[in-house]
Design a protein around this motif. Structure first.
Motif, PDB file in Angstrom:
ATOM      1  N   THR A  80      -0.667   2.028  -2.769  1.00 28.46           N
ATOM      2  CA  THR A  80      -1.213   0.761  -3.263  1.00 28.46           C
ATOM      3  C   THR A  80      -0.428  -0.433  -2.735  1.00 28.46           C
ATOM      4  O   THR A  80      -1.001  -1.491  -2.468  1.00 28.46           O
ATOM      5  CB  THR A  80      -1.213   0.764  -4.803  1.00 28.46           C
ATOM      6  OG1 THR A  80      -1.835   1.965  -5.267  1.00 28.46           O
ATOM      7  CG2 THR A  80      -1.970  -0.439  -5.351  1.00 28.46           C
ATOM      8  N   ASP A  81       0.886  -0.269  -2.565  1.00 25.65           N
ATOM      9  CA  ASP A  81       1.708  -1.371  -2.036  1.00 25.65           C
ATOM     10  C   ASP A  81       1.172  -1.862  -0.700  1.00 25.65           C
ATOM     11  O   ASP A  81       1.017  -3.070  -0.477  1.00 25.65           O
ATOM     12  CB  ASP A  81       3.166  -0.922  -1.858  1.00 25.65           C
ATOM     13  CG  ASP A  81       3.860  -0.641  -3.174  1.00 25.65           C
ATOM     14  OD1 ASP A  81       3.874  -1.539  -4.023  1.00 25.65           O
ATOM     15  OD2 ASP A  81       4.376   0.467  -3.344  1.00 25.65           O
ATOM     16  N   ALA A  82       0.899  -0.930   0.195  1.00 28.98           N
ATOM     17  CA  ALA A  82       0.417  -1.296   1.531  1.00 28.98           C
ATOM     18  C   ALA A  82      -0.937  -1.990   1.451  1.00 28.98           C
ATOM     19  O   ALA A  82      -1.186  -2.968   2.173  1.00 28.98           O
ATOM     20  CB  ALA A  82       0.329  -0.059   2.420  1.00 28.98           C
ATOM     21  N   LEU A  83      -1.810  -1.505   0.579  1.00 24.35           N
ATOM     22  CA  LEU A  83      -3.133  -2.111   0.440  1.00 24.35           C
ATOM     23  C   LEU A  83      -3.032  -3.527  -0.111  1.00 24.35           C
ATOM     24  O   LEU A  83      -3.749  -4.435   0.325  1.00 24.35           O
ATOM     25  CB  LEU A  83      -4.015  -1.247  -0.453  1.00 24.35           C
ATOM     26  CG  LEU A  83      -4.350   0.152   0.093  1.00 24.35           C
ATOM     27  CD1 LEU A  83      -5.088   0.977  -0.946  1.00 24.35           C
ATOM     28  CD2 LEU A  83      -5.177   0.043   1.372  1.00 24.35           C
ATOM     29  N   LEU A  84      -2.134  -3.743  -1.060  1.00 24.92           N
ATOM     30  CA  LEU A  84      -1.926  -5.089  -1.600  1.00 24.92           C
ATOM     31  C   LEU A  84      -1.369  -6.016  -0.525  1.00 24.92           C
ATOM     32  O   LEU A  84      -1.780  -7.177  -0.404  1.00 24.92           O
ATOM     33  CB  LEU A  84      -0.977  -5.042  -2.794  1.00 24.92           C
ATOM     34  CG  LEU A  84      -1.560  -4.478  -4.093  1.00 24.92           C
ATOM     35  CD1 LEU A  84      -0.457  -4.287  -5.131  1.00 24.92           C
ATOM     36  CD2 LEU A  84      -2.645  -5.390  -4.637  1.00 24.92           C
ATOM     37  N   ASN A  85      -0.430  -5.508   0.259  1.00 26.32           N
ATOM     38  CA  ASN A  85       0.167  -6.321   1.319  1.00 26.32           C
ATOM     39  C   ASN A  85      -0.846  -6.713   2.391  1.00 26.32           C
ATOM     40  O   ASN A  85      -0.649  -7.694   3.109  1.00 26.32           O
ATOM     41  CB  ASN A  85       1.338  -5.581   1.956  1.00 26.32           C
ATOM     42  CG  ASN A  85       2.543  -5.498   1.041  1.00 26.32           C
ATOM     43  OD1 ASN A  85       2.698  -6.330   0.143  1.00 26.32           O
ATOM     44  ND2 ASN A  85       3.386  -4.506   1.237  1.00 26.32           N
ATOM     45  N   ARG A  86      -1.930  -5.933   2.490  1.00 27.95           N
ATOM     46  CA  ARG A  86      -2.976  -6.247   3.476  1.00 27.95           C
ATOM     47  C   ARG A  86      -4.062  -7.137   2.897  1.00 27.95           C
ATOM     48  O   ARG A  86      -5.068  -7.399   3.554  1.00 27.95           O
ATOM     49  CB  ARG A  86      -3.589  -4.955   4.007  1.00 27.95           C
ATOM     50  CG  ARG A  86      -2.637  -4.145   4.887  1.00 27.95           C
ATOM     51  CD  ARG A  86      -3.228  -2.805   5.250  1.00 27.95           C
ATOM     52  NE  ARG A  86      -2.248  -1.986   5.960  1.00 27.95           N
ATOM     53  CZ  ARG A  86      -2.278  -0.657   5.981  1.00 27.95           C
ATOM     54  NH1 ARG A  86      -3.222  -0.002   5.320  1.00 27.95           N
ATOM     55  NH2 ARG A  86      -1.372   0.024   6.650  1.00 27.95           N
TER      56      ARG A  86
END
Length: 217
Positions: free
Chosen positions: A59-65
Motif C-alpha cells: 500500500t505504501d508504494a501505491l500511495l506514493n504513486r
C-alpha cells in the motif's frame, strides 16, 4: 452525467457486466501502476480475493504513486466474509494507511487497531512479524501528529517485531525514531538512531537516506 452512466451500467445484463469487469481488470493488471483499478474491477466482477491481493501488500508504494482515492474506494468495498483473516487484517491495515494519508484520524486509529488485533492472531511466521511491523509503523505515523512520545513507542514496538534488522523498513523506523528524538532535544540518541538507519541503507532508498542525513545533521 453520473446519473446517465449509472442508468446505462444498470441496463447491462449481469453476466455481461461481469465479463466487462473481468476484461477491464485483466487489462489494468497488465499495466504499470494499474493495480488499484484492476482491483476495483475484480471486486465488481465478484473476485474479492484477487482484488485484495493487488492492493493490500504494498500500500505504501501505491500511495506514493498517487492512487489514494482509488484505493479508498476499493478498500471500502471489501467485506469480512469475503476474505480470510490474513487478507481482512491487511485490508484494514491498508485502509488505516489511506485514512492516515487523508488525515482522517479517528477512522484510521480504528482501522489500524483492528488490523493489529487480527494480524496478531495469525500463526507465527515471518510474514506475520512483517505485517505487525508495518502496522506499528502506520500507527506511529498517525500518532506523530498528536503525540511524538506515543509515536516513538509504536516505532520501537515495530522494531521489536521486525524479523529482518537490515531491511529498508528497519532503516525507516530507526530514522523516524531519530527525527522524534531530535525534536525532543535528545541529540545524541537521535544521531545514534539516524546512523543505525543510514548504516542499513548504504546507497539505496535515497529518500529515506536523505531524511536520516537531515536528522544526523
Amino acid at each position: 452525467s453520473e446519473l446517465l452512466r449509472e442508468f446505462f451500467y444498470q441496463s447491462i445484463a449481469p453476466k455481461k457486466r461481469t465479463a466487462l469487469h473481468c476484461k477491464a481488470a485483466a487489462y489494468y493488471e497488465s499495466q504499470e501502476g494499474g493495480m488499484p483499478l484492476a482491483a476495483f474491477h475484480y471486486q465488481n466482477a465478484g473476485e474479492p480475493v484477487h482484488a485484495a491481493r493487488l492492493v493490500v501488500f504494498d500500500t505504501d508504494a501505491l500511495l506514493n504513486r498517487g492512487h489514494v482515492f482509488v484505493l479508498q474506494k476499493v478498500l471500502a468495498m471489501f467485506r469480512e466474509k469475503e476474505l480470510d483473516e490474513e487478507l481482512w487484517g491487511l485490508a484494514n491495515l491498508a485502509k488505516g494507511q489511506v485514512e492516515t494519508f487523508l488525515r482522517d484520524s479517528q477512522p484510521a486509529k480504528e482501522s489500524l487497531q483492528l488490523a493489529l488485533n487480527l494480524l496478531d492472531g495469525l500463526p507465527d511466521s515471518v510474514d506475520k512479524w512483517n505485517y505487525l511491523t508495518r502496522a506499528c509503523q502506520a500507527m506511529g505515523e498517525l500518532l506523530e501528529r498528536e503525540t511524538s512520545t506515543a509515536a516513538m513507542e509504536w516505532y520501537r514496538r515495530g522494531l521489536e517485531y521486525l524479523p529482518d534488522e537490515k531491511s529498508s523498513r528497519a532503516a525507516a523506523l530507526h530514522i523516524k525514531l531519530g527525527n522524534i528524538l531530535n525534536q525532543l532535544v535528545k541529540f545524541n540518541q537521535a544521531i545514534e538512531q539516524a546512523q543505525a538507519g543510514l548504516n542499513i541503507l548504504a546507497k539505496r532508498d535515497s529518500q529515506i537516506r536523505v531524511s536520516g542525513l537531515i536528522t544526523k545533521g
